[in-house]
Scaffold this motif. Sequence first.
Motif, PDB file in Angstrom:
ATOM      1  N   GLN A 196       2.679  -1.271   2.050  1.00  0.00           N
ATOM      2  CA  GLN A 196       3.121  -0.738   0.796  1.00  0.00           C
ATOM      3  C   GLN A 196       1.877  -0.769   0.023  1.00  0.00           C
ATOM      4  OE1 GLN A 196       4.867  -2.644   2.572  1.00  0.00           O
ATOM      5  NE2 GLN A 196       7.090  -1.895   2.667  1.00  0.00           N
ATOM      6  N   THR A 197       1.123  -1.928  -0.198  1.00  0.00           N
ATOM      7  CA  THR A 197      -0.052  -1.984  -0.944  1.00  0.00           C
ATOM      8  C   THR A 197      -1.274  -1.169  -0.595  1.00  0.00           C
ATOM      9  OG1 THR A 197      -0.698  -3.684   0.122  1.00  0.00           O
ATOM     10  CG2 THR A 197       0.362  -4.276  -2.125  1.00  0.00           C
TER      11      THR A 197
ATOM     12  N   TRP B  98       2.527  -0.452  11.401  1.00  0.00           N
ATOM     13  CA  TRP B  98       3.708  -0.538  10.786  1.00  0.00           C
ATOM     14  C   TRP B  98       5.116  -0.083  11.214  1.00  0.00           C
ATOM     15  CZ3 TRP B  98       6.518   2.945   7.460  1.00  0.00           C
ATOM     16  CH2 TRP B  98       7.559   2.616   6.428  1.00  0.00           C
TER      17      TRP B  98
ATOM     18  N   HIS C 103      -3.702  -6.662  -1.606  1.00  0.00           N
ATOM     19  CA  HIS C 103      -3.980  -6.580  -0.163  1.00  0.00           C
ATOM     20  C   HIS C 103      -5.180  -7.140   0.180  1.00  0.00           C
ATOM     21  CE1 HIS C 103      -3.470  -3.166   3.008  1.00  0.00           C
ATOM     22  NE2 HIS C 103      -4.762  -3.249   2.991  1.00  0.00           N
TER      23      HIS C 103
ATOM     24  N   ARG D 226       3.537  -9.601   3.056  1.00  0.00           N
ATOM     25  CA  ARG D 226       4.750  -8.831   3.814  1.00  0.00           C
ATOM     26  C   ARG D 226       4.546  -7.398   3.298  1.00  0.00           C
ATOM     27  NH1 ARG D 226       8.759 -11.148   0.751  1.00  0.00           N
ATOM     28  NH2 ARG D 226       7.477 -13.023   0.400  1.00  0.00           N
ATOM     29  N   PHE D 227       3.755  -7.074   2.120  1.00  0.00           N
ATOM     30  CA  PHE D 227       3.667  -5.712   1.792  1.00  0.00           C
ATOM     31  C   PHE D 227       2.351  -5.138   1.930  1.00  0.00           C
ATOM     32  CE2 PHE D 227       7.207  -7.706  -0.387  1.00  0.00           C
ATOM     33  CZ  PHE D 227       8.234  -6.748  -0.246  1.00  0.00           C
TER      34      PHE D 227
END
Lengths: 222, 254
Positions: free
Chosen positions: A111-112, A82, A171, A107-108
């Motif tokens: 974050q997840t 990341w 995720h 895309r996340f």
Amino acid sequence: MSWLVQSLNSSIGKKFVMAVTGICLILFLIIHLAGNLTLFIGPKTFDGYVHTLEVVKPLIRVIEVILGLIFIFHIFNGTKLWLENRKAKSTKYKVNAASENSSIFSRFMFQTGSIVFIFLIIHLVTFWAAFNFTGHPETKAFEFYQIVVYWFQNEIYAGFYIFAMILLGFHLNHGFQSAFQTFGWNNSKYFPLIQKLGTLYAIIMAVGFASIPIYFLITGGN
Amino acid sequence: MSEKNINLKLHIWRQESPSAKGSFEEFKVSVSPHASILEMLDDLNNRLEKEGKIPISFESDCREGICGTCGLVVNGHPHGPLPKTATCQLHMRNFKDGETLYIEPFRAKAFPVMKDLIVDRVGFEKIQQAGGYVSFNTGSAPDANAIPIAKEMADLALDAAECIGCGACVAACKNASAMLFVGAKVSQFALLPQGQPERYERVQFMVAAMDEAGFGSCTNTYACEAECPKGISVKNIARMNRDYIVAKVAKRTA
């Protein structure tokens, strides 16, 4: 062994580490959920299940160490990726059209994953440590079912648990099919099935794990 | 040709040099719906020159969608919002009257902005030099079709070879990864008999050059495939991954 370190540190190598560790964790979650679901049968069954694990404790300890290493690899490597990827794209677009060319799940992932990591730490402190060493927060007894009841009556704890499980589902939805793509197993014959299987798996895991705090919040464990 | 011109508000990235700090400049244009976005910029540049201002720098060459030179990011989409279309083939009829467009250069650390909308794609050249070729013995020209190739393989190889090396995959990727480009370049040879002798060396050399050039790592968002003007499939990335893993695990050349 330098070729191995070098290979695993290449861009494809890092993907490969994420995929291998990810698949291991995917398999682990299935076993974990299957065990947790004994909570729905009742205190006797659940405590009995945990006691069965006590019998094979040395083996469990070995598995825990391996699992810990897999988690560390997955989290460390993911964070590194990341950070490096952010550097590779240091300037963002004024108008971002990412929602039109890629899924929100893909895309996340960082974050997840990060929120699931925070959940994991809390989870280890409140359940793993309690089951293994400290016992019930109040009675100090090793009544496993009661420990679960204790924590899930705390609305904030249960709420965060449910929230984290939804994000875990996000995720997993990306991670499952992503691992197959990384291994190079993307054939138009079976890849659509893998994607659907991944979504189904993610839903089962998110709903399965989240159903436990929901159940205890509603029934109070009685 | 009687259709009415459309009026657009443009925000175009202006940057004097690689080290200068750029910013958006606003322009109002009235353009024929039959013009391409590059022709609109040509028009605008004529106007700027007449006014004694510095024209907007952008790249283009063939203007028929096959050379891979042009490439602008229009409202967050490399080569604009129309799928499977290069910037030069993006016509203004695809936009609505009164629309606002943000025109930016490709964004990636490995693609530094040289001036305005021009980026330096030297990273792609380095990757190609590392392995984007096949070696063969010179001499008299070999007979055509002397080596039998399965139709499926030929089709897949040609699909991969459609890549024009424009860099839209890097521009679309949130990680600025070049894997769709490299995957296509690796695949077009890996699928054909002529590419076999160097197959496993090639993938290692090209991936090493890609990492060296400062591109990010792929996280399988598939934004590249969605934005690729040639519709190159991410299955080429999967093939590259597979070849790379095989090369590293099973081949003696590390």
